[in-house]
Scaffold this motif. Structure first.
Motif, mmCIF file in Angstrom:
data_model
loop_
_atom_site.group_PDB
_atom_site.id
_atom_site.type_symbol
_atom_site.label_atom_id
_atom_site.label_comp_id
_atom_site.label_asym_id
_atom_site.label_seq_id
_atom_site.Cartn_x
_atom_site.Cartn_y
_atom_site.Cartn_z
ATOM 1 N N TRP A 88 -11.538 -4.252 12.030
ATOM 2 C CA TRP A 88 -11.635 -3.582 10.733
ATOM 3 C C TRP A 88 -10.989 -4.470 9.675
ATOM 4 C CZ3 TRP A 88 -9.981 -1.369 15.248
ATOM 5 C CH2 TRP A 88 -10.691 -0.257 15.740
ATOM 6 N N GLN A 89 -11.297 -4.194 8.415
ATOM 7 C CA GLN A 89 -10.665 -4.913 7.320
ATOM 8 C C GLN A 89 -10.330 -3.950 6.191
ATOM 9 O OE1 GLN A 89 -13.339 -7.892 5.781
ATOM 10 N NE2 GLN A 89 -14.984 -6.436 5.385
ATOM 11 N N LEU A 90 -9.286 -4.316 5.461
ATOM 12 C CA LEU A 90 -8.857 -3.508 4.325
ATOM 13 C C LEU A 90 -8.288 -4.450 3.282
ATOM 14 C CD1 LEU A 90 -8.306 -0.696 3.060
ATOM 15 C CD2 LEU A 90 -6.052 -0.767 4.182
ATOM 16 N N LYS A 91 -8.880 -4.447 2.097
ATOM 17 C CA LYS A 91 -8.402 -5.296 1.012
ATOM 18 C C LYS A 91 -7.154 -4.673 0.402
ATOM 19 C CE LYS A 91 -8.840 -8.870 -1.710
ATOM 20 N NZ LYS A 91 -8.729 -10.226 -1.185
ATOM 21 N N LEU A 92 -6.077 -5.450 0.357
ATOM 22 C CA LEU A 92 -4.825 -4.975 -0.209
ATOM 23 C C LEU A 92 -4.433 -5.831 -1.408
ATOM 24 C CD1 LEU A 92 -2.822 -4.369 3.111
ATOM 25 C CD2 LEU A 92 -3.942 -2.660 1.670
ATOM 26 N N ALA A 93 -3.320 -5.483 -2.033
ATOM 27 C CA ALA A 93 -2.847 -6.198 -3.221
ATOM 28 C C ALA A 93 -1.693 -7.131 -2.905
ATOM 29 C CB ALA A 93 -2.434 -5.193 -4.291
ATOM 30 N N VAL A 94 -1.417 -7.343 -1.630
ATOM 31 C CA VAL A 94 -0.246 -8.098 -1.229
ATOM 32 C C VAL A 94 -0.595 -9.035 -0.077
ATOM 33 C CG1 VAL A 94 0.494 -6.348 0.451
ATOM 34 C CG2 VAL A 94 2.222 -7.798 -0.639
ATOM 35 N N PRO B 24 0.828 -1.215 0.000
ATOM 36 C CA PRO B 24 0.000 0.000 0.000
ATOM 37 C C PRO B 24 0.857 1.257 0.000
ATOM 38 C CG PRO B 24 0.040 -0.995 2.188
ATOM 39 C CD PRO B 24 0.719 -1.963 1.270
ATOM 40 N N SER B 25 0.254 2.339 -0.416
ATOM 41 C CA SER B 25 0.930 3.631 -0.396
ATOM 42 C C SER B 25 -0.089 4.717 -0.118
ATOM 43 C CB SER B 25 1.639 3.915 -1.722
ATOM 44 O OG SER B 25 0.713 3.954 -2.791
ATOM 45 N N GLY B 26 0.383 5.839 0.397
ATOM 46 C CA GLY B 26 -0.503 6.962 0.670
ATOM 47 C C GLY B 26 -1.359 6.742 1.902
ATOM 48 N N GLU B 27 -2.510 7.378 1.924
ATOM 49 C CA GLU B 27 -3.416 7.314 3.082
ATOM 50 C C GLU B 27 -4.635 6.483 2.739
ATOM 51 O OE1 GLU B 27 -5.992 10.627 5.313
ATOM 52 O OE2 GLU B 27 -3.824 10.824 5.697
ATOM 53 N N LEU B 28 -4.917 5.492 3.583
ATOM 54 C CA LEU B 28 -6.028 4.572 3.374
ATOM 55 C C LEU B 28 -6.877 4.519 4.643
ATOM 56 C CD1 LEU B 28 -3.853 1.698 1.883
ATOM 57 C CD2 LEU B 28 -5.245 3.297 0.559
ATOM 58 N N THR B 29 -8.106 4.035 4.513
ATOM 59 C CA THR B 29 -9.001 3.897 5.658
ATOM 60 C C THR B 29 -9.594 2.503 5.665
ATOM 61 O OG1 THR B 29 -9.571 6.255 5.591
ATOM 62 C CG2 THR B 29 -11.046 4.797 6.822
ATOM 63 N N ALA B 30 -9.464 1.800 6.781
ATOM 64 C CA ALA B 30 -10.030 0.462 6.924
ATOM 65 C C ALA B 30 -11.504 0.564 7.311
ATOM 66 C CB ALA B 30 -9.258 -0.322 7.970
ATOM 67 N N THR B 31 -12.267 -0.473 6.977
ATOM 68 C CA THR B 31 -13.710 -0.507 7.217
ATOM 69 C C THR B 31 -14.029 -1.368 8.432
ATOM 70 O OG1 THR B 31 -14.139 -0.288 4.845
ATOM 71 C CG2 THR B 31 -15.945 -1.094 6.212
ATOM 72 N N ARG B 32 -14.828 -0.823 9.324
ATOM 73 C CA ARG B 32 -15.240 -1.567 10.521
ATOM 74 C C ARG B 32 -16.205 -2.687 10.124
ATOM 75 N NH1 ARG B 32 -16.566 -0.235 16.412
ATOM 76 N NH2 ARG B 32 -15.229 1.612 16.172
ATOM 77 N N ILE B 33 -15.979 -3.881 10.707
ATOM 78 C CA ILE B 33 -16.886 -5.007 10.496
ATOM 79 C C ILE B 33 -17.959 -4.942 11.578
ATOM 80 C CG2 ILE B 33 -17.086 -7.511 10.359
ATOM 81 C CD1 ILE B 33 -14.129 -7.583 9.552
#
Length: 312
Positions: free
Chosen positions: A301-307, A31-40
Motif C-alpha cells: 500500500w502507499q500513502l502520500k504524507l507531508a513528512v 499525520p494526524s487522525g484516521e487515514l487509509t492507505a491505497t493498495r498498489i
C-alpha cells in the motif's frame, strides 16, 4: 566465522551512514487522525501459496521487499517495485524477511534461510554480516536498524526458526558493534519484532510481546550503548515492523488489526493508518521521500504524507 573475518565483513558492509533524513533537513507535518492507505494493484501477489510481503526498503528510485511463503523452509525472494509501478524479481532465492540498506545501494537482509544477517548486492551476491552468538546460529533474524557508525541492531524471534537446523535458547534483540562483538540488548520480549532508531540515533525502539500484550519499548543510547529499556506504549495489537519519520514519530504496524498506529517519541498516539489486509512493515520513499509504503499479506500500500522518514 573467525572474529577477524567477521570484523572485516562488518566494516565493509556497514561503513556507510545510516540513511535517515538529517534532523536539520526535516520539514512538514506528521499525520494526524484516521487515514487509509491505497493498495498498489500491480504489486498484488501472484503466488498460489499463502505468505507475506516483508521488509520494505527504498533504494534510489525503487522499493524492494521480501516475498515469502509459509511452505517448508519459508521460501523467499526479493522483489522490486519501480517508480512506474512495474514489479520484478531481483533475487529469486534470498531466504529473507526484513531488509535494510547500507547506504551504498546494497541490501542488508535478515535471512531465516541462513539463520544470519546477510548482505546482498543487487545482482544477488551474498555474504554474511553476522552468523552466530556464543557459538550457535540465530533463530530467524527478522528486522534491523543501522546506526551512523555502523553498529547493527536486530531482532531474532522464532517465527521462521524451522527454516534451518539450530537456533538460540531465547528470542532476543542483539547489538553488533563495529568490532564484530555481539551483545544482547534485551531477552525479555517474546518474539521481538520491529526495530528502529530515532533520527539522531540516540534512541533504539523495539516492539514485541509481553504475555498477551504487544508493547513498544525505547532504549536510550549512551556512548553508543543501549541502556535498559522502558515501555513506551503498552497493549498494542500484535506488533510487527516499524518506520520513523524525521520528527521522530514511530509508525508501528499492528499485524492482525490491519493498521499502523503513529506515536510521538513520548508515546502519545497521533494517527491511525488503515489497510485492508494483515500488515507487516513500512518505509518512507518516493521521489521526495514523503510516500509511506506498507507491506503485508501479499500486498503493498502507499500513502502520500507531508513528512519524510526512514527508508526502511
Amino acid at each position: 566465522m573467525k572474529l577477524r573475518h567477521l570484523v572485516l565483513s562488518l566494516v565493509a558492509v556497514l561503513a556507510a551512514p545510516y540513511a535517515l533524513s538529517a534532523p536539520g533537513a526535516c520539514s512538514g507535518k506528521a499525520p494526524s487522525g484516521e487515514l487509509t492507505a491505497t493498495r498498489i494493484a500491480a504489486a498484488n501477489s501472484t503466488r498460489s501459496e499463502p505468505g507475506l510481503y516483508e521488509g520494505p526498503v527504498w533504494i534510489k528510485d525503487a522499493l524492494y521487499f521480501s516475498d515469502f511463503t509459509f511452505g517448508p523452509g519459508f521460501p523467499s525472494r526479493i522483489r522490486k517495485l519501480d517508480a512506474d509501478g512495474k514489479v520484478s524479481t531481483v533475487i529469486e532465492d534470498s531466504g529473507s524477511n526484513g531488509l535494510a540498506t547500507d547506504g551504498k545501494g546494497n541490501l542488508i537482509a535478515a535471512t531465516h534461510k541462513y539463520k544470519s544477517v546477510s548482505r546482498y548486492t543487487l545482482d544477488g551476491k551474498r555474504s554474511d554480516v553476522v552468523k552466530q552468538y556464543e557459538g550457535n546460529v540465530f533463530n530467524s533474524p527478522n528486522d534491523m536498524a543501522l546506526a551512523a557508525d555502523g553498529t547493527l541492531y536486530f531482532s531474532d524471534p522464532a517465527f521462521q526458526r524451522d527454516a534451518a537446523p539450530g537456533g538460540q535458547d531465547k528470542t532476543r534483540v542483539y547489538r553488533v558493534a563495529t568490532d564484530g562483538k555481539v551483545t544482547v540488548v534485551d531477552d525479555t520480549l517474546k518474539n521481538p519484532n520491529g526495530v528502529s532508531l530515532s533520527p539522531k540515533g540516540d534512541v533504539l525502539y523495539v516492539n514485541g510481546m509481553v504475555g498477551e500484550h504487544g508493547v513498544l519499548r525505547s532504549y536510550a543510547i549512551v556512548n553508543g550503548v543501549p541502556q535498559q529499556g522502558k515501555t513506551l506504549v503498552d497493549k498494542l495489537g500484535i506488533p510487527d515492523g516499524m518506520a520513523v519519520d524525521c520528527h521522530g514519530n514511530i509508525y508501528v504496524t499492528e499485524h492482525a488489526d490491519q493498521r499502523l498506529s503513529v506515536f510521538t517519541p513520548a508515546g502519545q498516539k497521533i494517527a491511525t493508518i488503515k489497510v485492508d489486509a494483515n500488515v507487516t512493515n513500512a518505509a518512507f520513499g518516493g521521489a521526495d521521500g514523503k510516500t509511506l509504503y506498507i507491506t503485508g499479506a501479499g500486498a503493498v500500500w502507499q500513502l502520500k504524507l507531508a513528512v519524510t522518514g526512514s527508508p526502511y
